[in-house]
Write a protein that holds these residues in place. Structure first.
Motif, PDB file in Angstrom:
ATOM      1  N   ILE A   1       5.987   4.006  -0.556  1.00 41.34           N
ATOM      2  CA  ILE A   1       4.961   3.090  -0.244  1.00 41.34           C
ATOM      3  C   ILE A   1       3.610   3.476  -0.931  1.00 41.34           C
ATOM      4  CG2 ILE A   1       3.117   1.888   1.398  1.00 41.34           C
ATOM      5  CD1 ILE A   1       5.986   0.549   1.399  1.00 41.34           C
ATOM      6  N   ALA A   2       3.378   4.624  -0.920  1.00 38.66           N
ATOM      7  CA  ALA A   2       2.060   5.336  -1.677  1.00 38.66           C
ATOM      8  C   ALA A   2       2.426   5.259  -3.246  1.00 38.66           C
ATOM      9  CB  ALA A   2       1.954   6.792  -1.325  1.00 38.66           C
ATOM     10  N   ALA A   3       3.732   5.458  -3.622  1.00 36.33           N
ATOM     11  CA  ALA A   3       3.831   5.197  -5.019  1.00 36.33           C
ATOM     12  C   ALA A   3       3.853   3.743  -5.437  1.00 36.33           C
ATOM     13  CB  ALA A   3       5.320   5.763  -5.325  1.00 36.33           C
ATOM     14  N   LEU A   4       4.300   2.886  -4.604  1.00 36.89           N
ATOM     15  CA  LEU A   4       4.014   1.457  -4.965  1.00 36.89           C
ATOM     16  C   LEU A   4       2.487   1.135  -5.249  1.00 36.89           C
ATOM     17  CD1 LEU A   4       5.911  -1.026  -5.402  1.00 36.89           C
ATOM     18  CD2 LEU A   4       5.690  -1.375  -2.986  1.00 36.89           C
ATOM     19  N   ALA A   5       1.670   1.603  -4.233  1.00 35.36           N
ATOM     20  CA  ALA A   5       0.226   1.448  -4.106  1.00 35.36           C
ATOM     21  C   ALA A   5      -0.317   1.810  -5.502  1.00 35.36           C
ATOM     22  CB  ALA A   5      -0.395   2.143  -3.030  1.00 35.36           C
ATOM     23  N   ASP A   6       0.165   3.204  -5.964  1.00 31.61           N
ATOM     24  CA  ASP A   6      -0.322   3.685  -7.312  1.00 31.61           C
ATOM     25  C   ASP A   6       0.039   2.673  -8.186  1.00 31.61           C
ATOM     26  OD1 ASP A   6      -1.226   5.742  -6.184  1.00 31.61           O
ATOM     27  OD2 ASP A   6       0.418   7.122  -6.489  1.00 31.61           O
ATOM     28  N   GLU A   7       1.306   2.245  -8.427  1.00 32.57           N
ATOM     29  CA  GLU A   7       1.681   1.551  -9.632  1.00 32.57           C
ATOM     30  C   GLU A   7       1.158   0.033  -9.463  1.00 32.57           C
ATOM     31  OE1 GLU A   7       6.444   1.448  -9.923  1.00 32.57           O
ATOM     32  OE2 GLU A   7       6.272   2.987  -8.320  1.00 32.57           O
ATOM     33  N   ALA A   8       0.633  -0.405  -8.455  1.00 36.26           N
ATOM     34  CA  ALA A   8      -0.210  -1.748  -8.364  1.00 36.26           C
ATOM     35  C   ALA A   8      -1.602  -1.363  -8.658  1.00 36.26           C
ATOM     36  CB  ALA A   8       0.284  -2.163  -6.954  1.00 36.26           C
ATOM     37  N   PHE A   9      -2.130  -0.142  -9.010  1.00 38.71           N
ATOM     38  CA  PHE A   9      -3.352   0.124  -9.475  1.00 38.71           C
ATOM     39  C   PHE A   9      -4.484  -0.228  -8.329  1.00 38.71           C
ATOM     40  CE2 PHE A   9      -1.098  -1.030 -13.233  1.00 38.71           C
ATOM     41  CZ  PHE A   9      -1.242   0.181 -13.936  1.00 38.71           C
ATOM     42  N   LEU A  10      -3.985   0.270  -7.084  1.00 43.21           N
ATOM     43  CA  LEU A  10      -5.136  -0.262  -5.987  1.00 43.21           C
ATOM     44  C   LEU A  10      -6.093   0.837  -5.779  1.00 43.21           C
ATOM     45  CD1 LEU A  10      -2.548  -1.035  -3.228  1.00 43.21           C
ATOM     46  CD2 LEU A  10      -3.456  -2.617  -4.953  1.00 43.21           C
ATOM     47  N   THR A  11      -7.481   0.439  -5.580  1.00 42.48           N
ATOM     48  CA  THR A  11      -8.654   1.054  -5.333  1.00 42.48           C
ATOM     49  C   THR A  11      -8.404   1.600  -4.090  1.00 42.48           C
ATOM     50  OG1 THR A  11      -9.565  -0.697  -4.203  1.00 42.48           O
ATOM     51  CG2 THR A  11      -9.875  -0.431  -6.905  1.00 42.48           C
ATOM     52  N   ALA A  12      -9.441   2.479  -3.547  1.00 45.64           N
ATOM     53  CA  ALA A  12      -9.411   3.220  -2.224  1.00 45.64           C
ATOM     54  C   ALA A  12      -9.395   2.152  -1.161  1.00 45.64           C
ATOM     55  CB  ALA A  12     -10.642   3.991  -2.090  1.00 45.64           C
ATOM     56  N   GLU A  13     -10.225   0.994  -1.428  1.00 41.72           N
ATOM     57  CA  GLU A  13     -10.297  -0.136  -0.779  1.00 41.72           C
ATOM     58  C   GLU A  13      -9.149  -0.850  -0.338  1.00 41.72           C
ATOM     59  OE1 GLU A  13     -12.835  -4.217   0.801  1.00 41.72           O
ATOM     60  OE2 GLU A  13     -13.520  -2.955  -1.222  1.00 41.72           O
ATOM     61  N   GLY A  14      -8.443  -1.214  -1.679  1.00 38.62           N
ATOM     62  CA  GLY A  14      -7.167  -1.798  -1.511  1.00 38.62           C
ATOM     63  C   GLY A  14      -6.102  -1.061  -1.045  1.00 38.62           C
ATOM     64  N   ARG A  15      -5.964   0.260  -1.200  1.00 38.98           N
ATOM     65  CA  ARG A  15      -4.956   1.180  -0.721  1.00 38.98           C
ATOM     66  C   ARG A  15      -5.139   1.008   1.030  1.00 38.98           C
ATOM     67  NH1 ARG A  15      -2.738   4.767  -4.153  1.00 38.98           N
ATOM     68  NH2 ARG A  15      -2.190   6.437  -2.537  1.00 38.98           N
ATOM     69  N   GLN A  16      -6.356   1.150   1.388  1.00 39.51           N
ATOM     70  CA  GLN A  16      -6.528   1.161   2.844  1.00 39.51           C
ATOM     71  C   GLN A  16      -6.083  -0.208   3.612  1.00 39.51           C
ATOM     72  OE1 GLN A  16      -8.098   3.855   4.985  1.00 39.51           O
ATOM     73  NE2 GLN A  16      -6.955   2.353   6.247  1.00 39.51           N
ATOM     74  N   ILE A  17      -6.365  -1.173   2.827  1.00 38.12           N
ATOM     75  CA  ILE A  17      -6.147  -2.743   3.289  1.00 38.12           C
ATOM     76  C   ILE A  17      -4.550  -2.654   3.134  1.00 38.12           C
ATOM     77  CG2 ILE A  17      -6.006  -4.789   3.285  1.00 38.12           C
ATOM     78  CD1 ILE A  17      -8.859  -4.648   1.813  1.00 38.12           C
ATOM     79  N   PHE A  18      -3.976  -2.167   2.465  1.00 37.65           N
ATOM     80  CA  PHE A  18      -2.501  -2.255   1.981  1.00 37.65           C
ATOM     81  C   PHE A  18      -1.675  -1.434   3.093  1.00 37.65           C
ATOM     82  CE2 PHE A  18       1.392  -0.852  -0.577  1.00 37.65           C
ATOM     83  CZ  PHE A  18       2.002  -2.002  -0.529  1.00 37.65           C
TER      84      PHE A  18
ATOM     85  N   ALA B   1       1.001  -6.183  -4.774  1.00 38.09           N
ATOM     86  CA  ALA B   1      -0.342  -6.503  -5.142  1.00 38.09           C
ATOM     87  C   ALA B   1      -0.583  -7.999  -4.490  1.00 38.09           C
ATOM     88  CB  ALA B   1      -0.488  -6.765  -6.764  1.00 38.09           C
ATOM     89  N   HIS B   2       0.452  -8.964  -4.725  1.00 39.15           N
ATOM     90  CA  HIS B   2       0.223 -10.248  -4.145  1.00 39.15           C
ATOM     91  C   HIS B   2      -0.053 -10.268  -2.648  1.00 39.15           C
ATOM     92  CE1 HIS B   2       1.249 -14.668  -4.165  1.00 39.15           C
ATOM     93  NE2 HIS B   2       1.594 -14.338  -2.921  1.00 39.15           N
TER      94      HIS B   2
ATOM     95  N   SER C   1      -2.887 -11.348  -9.016  1.00 39.26           N
ATOM     96  CA  SER C   1      -1.740 -10.360  -9.457  1.00 39.26           C
ATOM     97  C   SER C   1      -1.188 -10.894 -10.726  1.00 39.26           C
ATOM     98  CB  SER C   1      -0.757 -10.582  -8.218  1.00 39.26           C
ATOM     99  OG  SER C   1      -0.182 -11.669  -7.984  1.00 39.26           O
ATOM    100  N   GLN C   2      -1.213 -12.181 -11.061  1.00 39.92           N
ATOM    101  CA  GLN C   2      -0.415 -12.652 -12.187  1.00 39.92           C
ATOM    102  C   GLN C   2      -1.174 -13.041 -13.257  1.00 39.92           C
ATOM    103  OE1 GLN C   2       3.287 -13.958  -9.296  1.00 39.92           O
ATOM    104  NE2 GLN C   2       2.861 -15.099 -11.015  1.00 39.92           N
ATOM    105  N   VAL C   3      -2.503 -13.474 -13.240  1.00 41.18           N
ATOM    106  CA  VAL C   3      -3.016 -14.081 -14.473  1.00 41.18           C
ATOM    107  C   VAL C   3      -4.198 -13.329 -14.940  1.00 41.18           C
ATOM    108  CG1 VAL C   3      -4.254 -16.278 -14.966  1.00 41.18           C
ATOM    109  CG2 VAL C   3      -2.094 -16.380 -13.518  1.00 41.18           C
TER     110      VAL C   3
ATOM    111  N   VAL D   1      -1.467  -6.833 -14.308  1.00 39.18           N
ATOM    112  CA  VAL D   1      -0.805  -8.312 -14.842  1.00 39.18           C
ATOM    113  C   VAL D   1       0.101  -7.978 -15.763  1.00 39.18           C
ATOM    114  CG1 VAL D   1      -1.342 -10.336 -15.854  1.00 39.18           C
ATOM    115  CG2 VAL D   1      -2.835  -9.572 -14.089  1.00 39.18           C
ATOM    116  N   ASP D   2      -0.054  -7.029 -16.653  1.00 40.29           N
ATOM    117  CA  ASP D   2       0.752  -6.674 -17.839  1.00 40.29           C
ATOM    118  C   ASP D   2       2.055  -6.141 -17.115  1.00 40.29           C
ATOM    119  OD1 ASP D   2      -0.940  -7.061 -19.774  1.00 40.29           O
ATOM    120  OD2 ASP D   2      -1.694  -5.027 -20.065  1.00 40.29           O
ATOM    121  N   VAL D   3       2.111  -5.479 -15.990  1.00 39.72           N
ATOM    122  CA  VAL D   3       3.408  -5.229 -15.273  1.00 39.72           C
ATOM    123  C   VAL D   3       4.239  -6.625 -15.173  1.00 39.72           C
ATOM    124  CG1 VAL D   3       4.581  -4.434 -13.380  1.00 39.72           C
ATOM    125  CG2 VAL D   3       2.499  -3.196 -14.311  1.00 39.72           C
ATOM    126  N   PHE D   4       3.652  -7.367 -14.440  1.00 34.07           N
ATOM    127  CA  PHE D   4       4.157  -8.817 -14.380  1.00 34.07           C
ATOM    128  C   PHE D   4       4.704  -9.573 -15.526  1.00 34.07           C
ATOM    129  CE2 PHE D   4       3.696 -13.429 -14.172  1.00 34.07           C
ATOM    130  CZ  PHE D   4       4.753 -13.767 -13.103  1.00 34.07           C
TER     131      PHE D   4
END
Length: 221
Positions: free
Chosen positions: A28-45, A106-107, A167-169, A194-197
């Motif tokens: 799960i942590a690796a997925l958060a890294d791949e989604a480029f989550l900030t500290a706030e984003g990771r906490q919510i995730f 991310a979505h 997440s896509q545009v 978005v480039d990942v998508f």
């Protein structure tokens, strides 16, 4: 607490001072890294207890809406965020579908973030995403995905717009700076996300590679 069967997500740890906190499972942590989550984003995730699901588990977790075909361009559901503050992500056997999981994470993170906005912030976001959707080219597949995810639940429209657009545009001129400021709270590099998508979508559309279940387009809720 450890839960097996593909749902091992959080380890409950106690500090010397007696504080209890959750450490995310490594995948799960690796997925958060791949989604480029900030500290706030990771906490919510992480607070939303993200869980990997197989097809049957996802169908149940997403209120039977997962994997139901529709007549739009929205494809099938590959994840959801429920009112119980749980993120569910489909984990396919085919490793080449990993980018799909990143976009889904991310979505669904954006749904969890939207749920945490205060009323004034939500009103602002609702107006911003409606205005920005008008700038997205009419032939962009995201329109069909939004229509499929919203369905007859019009009250979810702004929430879905926030998640899909974020997440896509990416537009050449960028979104309204105020909307980008919101997204910057959760992503360190939204363009790269978005480039990942887009790279994954291009691979499916252009290579002729047949991936598991033939997904050339996917929906999220």
């Amino acid at each position: 607490m450890l839960t097996f069967g593909g749902l091992m997500v959080m380890l409950e740890l106690t500090t010397p001072g007696g504080l209890i906190f959750n450490r995310p499972d490594a995948e799960i942590a690796a997925l958060a890294d791949e989604a480029f989550l900030t500290a706030e984003g990771r906490q919510i995730f992480f607070d939303a207890r993200p869980r990997f699901r197989d097809e049957d588990e996802l169908s149940q977790a997403c209120d039977q809406r997962a994997f139901e075909p529709d007549d739009s361009d929205g494809g099938t559901t590959v994840g959801c965020y429920t009112g119980y503050d749980v993120i569910s992500i489909f984990k396919p056997d085919d490793a080449r579908l990993r980018p799909m999981m990143v976009t889904t994470a991310a979505h669904e993170l954006l749904h969890a973030a939207y749920a945490r906005l205060d009323p004034a912030e939500r009103d602002e976001v609702d107006a911003l995403v409606e205005a920005e959707l008008m700038r997205v080219p009419a032939d962009d597949g995201v329109h069909g995905q939004i229509a499929a995810s919203v369905g007859d639940r019009s009250e979810n429209r702004a929430n879905e717009l926030f998640a899909y657009l974020g997440s896509q545009v990416v537009l050449d001129e960028g979104f309204d700076p105020e909307l980008e400021t919101y997204y910057a709270r959760y992503f360190t590099d939204r363009d790269a996300l978005v480039d990942v998508f887009l790279a994954f979508e291009s691979t499916l559309d252009g290579s002729g590679v047949e991936l598991e279940n033939g997904w050339a387009d996917t929906g999220r809720s």
